[in-house]
Every structure is written in structure tokens, then in C-alpha cells.
Motif scaffolding. Structure first.
Motif, mmCIF file in Angstrom:
data_model
loop_
_atom_site.group_PDB
_atom_site.id
_atom_site.type_symbol
_atom_site.label_atom_id
_atom_site.label_comp_id
_atom_site.label_asym_id
_atom_site.label_seq_id
_atom_site.Cartn_x
_atom_site.Cartn_y
_atom_site.Cartn_z
ATOM 1 N N CYS A 135 -38.100 23.654 11.000
ATOM 2 C CA CYS A 135 -37.107 23.058 10.099
ATOM 3 C C CYS A 135 -36.322 24.165 9.389
ATOM 4 O O CYS A 135 -35.097 24.127 9.309
ATOM 5 N N ASN A 136 -37.055 25.156 8.920
ATOM 6 C CA ASN A 136 -36.434 26.317 8.285
ATOM 7 C C ASN A 136 -35.403 26.973 9.191
ATOM 8 O O ASN A 136 -34.288 27.299 8.794
ATOM 9 N N ILE B 140 -32.240 24.904 9.806
ATOM 10 C CA ILE B 140 -31.312 24.972 8.668
ATOM 11 C C ILE B 140 -30.524 26.283 8.719
ATOM 12 O O ILE B 140 -29.314 26.307 8.483
ATOM 13 N N THR B 141 -31.210 27.361 9.085
ATOM 14 C CA THR B 141 -30.504 28.640 9.254
ATOM 15 C C THR B 141 -29.476 28.539 10.374
ATOM 16 O O THR B 141 -28.376 29.066 10.272
ATOM 17 N N LYS C 55 -26.072 27.120 9.495
ATOM 18 C CA LYS C 55 -25.159 28.079 8.851
ATOM 19 C C LYS C 55 -24.763 29.223 9.802
ATOM 20 O O LYS C 55 -23.651 29.719 9.751
ATOM 21 N N ASN D 219 -26.783 19.892 6.517
ATOM 22 C CA ASN D 219 -28.142 20.364 6.272
ATOM 23 C C ASN D 219 -28.988 19.307 5.574
ATOM 24 O O ASN D 219 -30.190 19.220 5.793
ATOM 25 N N VAL E 145 -30.166 17.153 8.389
ATOM 26 C CA VAL E 145 -31.229 17.829 9.146
ATOM 27 C C VAL E 145 -32.562 17.778 8.382
ATOM 28 O O VAL E 145 -33.610 17.472 8.941
ATOM 29 N N THR E 146 -32.484 18.054 7.073
ATOM 30 C CA THR E 146 -33.708 18.058 6.264
ATOM 31 C C THR E 146 -34.371 16.688 6.261
ATOM 32 O O THR E 146 -35.590 16.567 6.389
#
Lengths: 266, 228
Positions: free
Chosen positions: B157-158, B161-162, B165, B210, B213-214
Motif C-alpha cells: 500500500c505504501n 501511494i508512492t 506520485k 491517493n 487507493v488508501t
């Protein structure tokens, strides 16, 4: 004829000799207890029987068929080993249930996967599945877990988990069922319920190899006892012989640590 | 204020076009990198030493250098060194080059997460499968995979999110993603120039995406809570 014959098994990890030339045999329908202090090689022996470790030397025979011979090179194929493994079942100290499946599915999974390899699987898919499920449910019933079939392992107590694990091993109808300290991860209250299941199995003449620290249980239930020390079978015989009249000083010393210790009622 | 209201439809329209390119790159990267990462993970865990060394070196290089440089090299290297660009012309060619760069870069990151996830499944699970007569692949797919997925959802997940961007880095090879679109109104485009506010809007797009996505990955995490 003996159902299990183990001849001259040796196993080293690096420089450490864990098993030093072990031989023993077991009759069908008998329960064999293996006792001894930690590090004496008991667990490694069970792991060799279940092909989780490969002995450096020796022969393992089941029903007269040579399953493993360190001299022969053909015994190394994965598919071959898989088939041979099914002669044995193994119940682990830490259960090793599959956490993402219910108790029932844990018992069914391996058999379902095996059934898929059969030629007539596609045609009779539903019937086969139902049969496996009925058998699994029956096994769990025998373990006293009828009302726990739909539960996941984390919702069960340690004793219940271990009984599911026993049902899971029995589902494949192994010739010989091995137990690796099946109650060592349980508190005394839960130990009793698992030992009772083992006792029932012994009464039904299931062939079993039980590594245990429960001396009272070993004395009570087994037909044959092996005392292991530093990778050797130091002494073996009937429970009476080994527990009441041990020949070796080391055996006496080991057993004396257990006398006076309160044992679990079964 | 009136001027902004007048420019708004033009800007939003341009940003939407850029954002679609961003989303395309985002999804193509995930679709490629999630499975490729697993193959790389198996490579680096292989018992065949040369293979595991090779994969580890590749992962080291890819993770150890900026994605921006990787994109520049992938896009320009064939053209400048061999005098022949292999990416085709225009936006489509730039997209292909960017997608390949992103997929490879993210696959390397995912592979390390997978490796941790696979290693994190207790050895007893594999042994239990083995003594029950399962094959290695049955053990992987029927026993270990779901436990591994459960473990890796938070770190993946981290990474995702990256990625949302990071897609903006594709701007370096002039891929017309959303920041490129926003920035164009600073330089001048469709009669609008010297405006900074479209860029604030682009930030808002990232933020919303984001958020989505989260929430989606949070749902997946929740779904896997039925076992421990």
C-alpha cells in the motif's frame, strides 16, 4: 512382519552427529514411545521418517517395501518422495494448522488436492468432494470437535488445534502416525484432552510413533518404549522393562527427574 | 476571479486529459510490476547462486539509482547510442518507454516486499504441507500465498501511494501526464499563461486518487483479517 523397519540410520548437521546408527522395528497396531532429553535426536528421527530430513546412511522399510535407502540414488525425486511420505503422518508440536482455512477445510485440503490427480475426478467432482467432506466431519466428530468445524485456528484453543491437526493427519489414512511432542506446547489442562485422543487411537490399534515427555502416558499407552540419548538408542523394551527396571544408569537418571512430578490425568 | 472562472473549463479539460495518461501509467505499472516482482523475488531466493546473485545486483542497481535517470536512459539510450530510436514516435512511444521503466523499477521494490512476505510465513506451514503429500506449487498457492499477501498488503500500500506520485516523473521524457498539463498553463497554452493555480489543482487530483487507493487497499486489509 514388522510394519516399520529402520536400519542403521545416521544423520549429521555439519559436524554434529545427531543420529548415530539407529535401528528399531515396529509391529502393526503398536504404539511406540520415544523418550529422552532434549537434543537427543528424537525429533530428527521423526523428521527422517517423514522425509523432512534425508538420513546420511541407513534404510527405512514400510510393509517390507524399501522407502529409503541412502545407498540408492533413485529415491531423490520429489514426486517419488511425495508418494512415499503418505505412508507416514506427522503431528507437530506447534500444530502448524493452515490459518486461512476452517478446521474442516484443514482436514480436507490435502485429500482434495490428491483427489484432483485421479483420472475420474472431473466426472465425479461433486461426489468426491462430498465424500471427503463427510469423512473429515466424521474425523472431527471423533476428536470431539463437531461444533468447531467452521472455526478458524485462531478461534480454537491449543488443545483443539492439536486435535484438528491429528484429524488432518488421519484424513490421509497413513500406515504410521508420528507425533512430535504433541502436548509440549499446551498447558497441563489442555494436555489431557490431546492425550486422551492418542489413547483412543492406541486402543483402535493405530500404529503410532510418539515422541513425548509425558512419562506416565508413555508407560500407560505404549507397547514399546525407546530411550534415546545423544543420538543413540540406549535402551528399548516394554514400558515395564524401561520404566520399572531400566538397565542403564543414564536411563535411571533421566527417569528419576520425572518421578514425583505430577502427571496429567487422562 | 471572473478570469479564473472563464479559464476553469479549459484547465479542467486539459488536466483531465493529463490525468487519464497518469492513470494509464499507474495501472499499467501495477499490472506489470506486481507479477514481475514475484518472479524477481523467486530469482533472488533461488538456490542457484549465479541467478540469485544476478537478481540481487539488478535489484541493487534499480533501487539504488533514481527512477528519473532510468527513464532518461531507457528513452534516449537507443536513439543516441545506436542512432535508432526503438520507442516509436510521439506520445505513444514515450508512454511505452515510461511504462517499461516504471514496471521494472517497481517490480524490484515489490520483489523485496514479497521476499520478506514469503520468508515471514513460518517454515512449519511448508513442512505441514509436505507431510500431507502436497507438491511445492500446491503449498505455495494453497497454503503460503494468502498468508504472504496478508503480510505484504501494508508495505505494498505504501509503495502504491508512492507510485501515484512517482508517475509525475514521466514528465522528464515529456510524457503528457497531469503535471505536464498543469505546468503548460505557466508557460502558456490555449491562451492561458503565467498561471500557478492549475498546479494546485493537479495536487488535488493526486490527493483524491491517493484517498481512493488508501480506501481500496484498506478494504483488502480488512478482508484478510478473518484469519491470523
Amino acid at each position: 512382519m514388522a510394519i516399520l523397519e529402520v536400519e542403521h540410520i545416521c544423520k549429521s548437521f555439519g559436524d554434529t552427529e545427531v543420529l548415530k546408527d539407529l535401528s528399531f522395528s515396529l509391529e502393526k497396531g503398536q504404539a511406540l514411545s520415544i523418550i529422552g532429553s532434549s537434543g537427543s535426536g528424537k525429533t530428527t528421527l521423526l523428521r527422517c521418517l517423514n522425509f523432512l530430513e534425508r538420513p546420511d546412511k541407513g534404510i527405512i522399510r514400510v510393509n517390507g517395501e524399501t522407502l529409503f535407502d541412502a545407498e540408492s540414488t533413485v529415491s531423490g525425486q520429489e514426486a517419488e518422495i511425495r508418494k512415499k511420505r503418505l505412508h507416514f503422518g506427522l503431528v507437530f508440536q506447534s500444530f502448524n494448522l493452515f490459518p486461512q482455512y476452517t478446521a474442516l477445510k484443514n482436514v480436507m485440503l490435502a485429500k482434495e488436492l490428491l483427489a484432483k490427480e485421479k483420472k475420474d475426478y472431473k466426472a465425479n467432482k461433486k461426489a468426491i468432494h462430498e465424500e471427503i467432506e463427510a469423512e473429515a466431519a466424521e474425523l472431527l466428530r471423533q476428536m470431539g470437535l463437531s461444533d468447531r468445524m467452521k472455526n478458524y485456528p485462531h478461534q480454537l484453543s491449543g488443545g483443539q488445534c492439536q486435535r484438528v491437526a491429528i484429524a488432518r493427519a488421519l484424513a490421509l489414512s497413513p500406515d504410521i502416525l508420528c507425533f512430535d511432542e504433541p502436548t509440549s506446547a499446551l498447558d497441563p489442562e489442555l494436555t489431557g484432552e490431546v492425550l486422551k485422543v492418542l489413547k483412543d487411537l492406541a486402543q483402535k490399534r493405530m500404529t503410532m510413533v510418539i515422541v513425548t515427555h509425558e512419562m506416565e502416558f508413555a508407560k500407560d499407552v505404549s507397547d514399546h518404549v525407546i530411550f534415546m540419548d545423544e543420538g543413540l538408542i540406549l535402551e528399548q523394551g516394554s514400558p515395564e522393562q524401561v520404566f520399572e527396571h531400566p538397565k542403564e544408569e543414564r536411563t535411571r537418571q533421566f527417569l528419576s527427574r520425572y518421578t514425583g512430578q505430577k502427571n496429567v490425568d487422562i | 476571479m471572473d478570469k479564473i472562472m472563464e479559464q476553469m473549463p479549459i484547465v479542467i479539460n486539459a488536466l483531465n486529459v493529463g490525468f487519464i495518461q497518469t492513470l494509464k501509467l499507474f495501472f499499467v505499472t501495477l499490472i506489470g510490476a506486481l507479477p514481475l516482482g514475484l518472479i524477481i523475488a523467486f530469482g533472488s531466493m533461488s538456490r542457484f547462486r549465479p541467478l540469485s546473485w544476478l537478481t540481487k545486483i539488478v535489484v541493487w542497481i534499480v533501487r539504488g539509482t533514481p527512477l528519473m535517470i532510468q527513464l532518461l536512459i531507457i528513452y534516449y539510450f537507443p536513439g543516441l547510442v545506436f542512432g535508432k530510436t526503438i520507442w516509436g514516435s510521439g506520445e505513444a512511444g514515450r508512454f511505452t518507454a515510461a511504462a517499461i521503466g516504471f514496471i521494472f523499477n517497481y517490480a524490484c521494490y515489490f520483489s523485496e516486499i514479497y521476499r520478506g512476505g514469503i520468508r515471514g510465513v513460518p517454515i512449519g506451514q511448508e513442512e505441514a504441507g509436505l507431510v500431507l503429500g502436497m507438491t511445492k506449487s500446491q503449498i505455495f498457492f494453497r497454503v503460503k500465498l494468502l498468508q504472504m499477501i496478508k503480510r505484504i498488503v501494508p508495505p505494498v500500500c505504501n509503495e502504491v501511494i508512492t507510485l501515484v506520485k512517482d508517475t509525475s516523473l514521466a514528465r522528464i521524457i515529456a510524457l503528457q501526464e497531469i503535471i505536464w498539463a498543469g505546468q503548460s498553463f505557466m508557460k502558456g497554452s490555449q491562451g492561458i499563461s503565467g498561471e500557478i493555480w492549475p498546479l494546485f489543482f493537479t495536487a488535488f487530483y493526486y490527493l483524491i486518487w491517493n484517498g481512493v487507493v488508501t480506501i481500496v487497499l484498506g478494504k483488502l486489509e480488512k478482508k484478510l483479517e478473518y484469519f491470523r
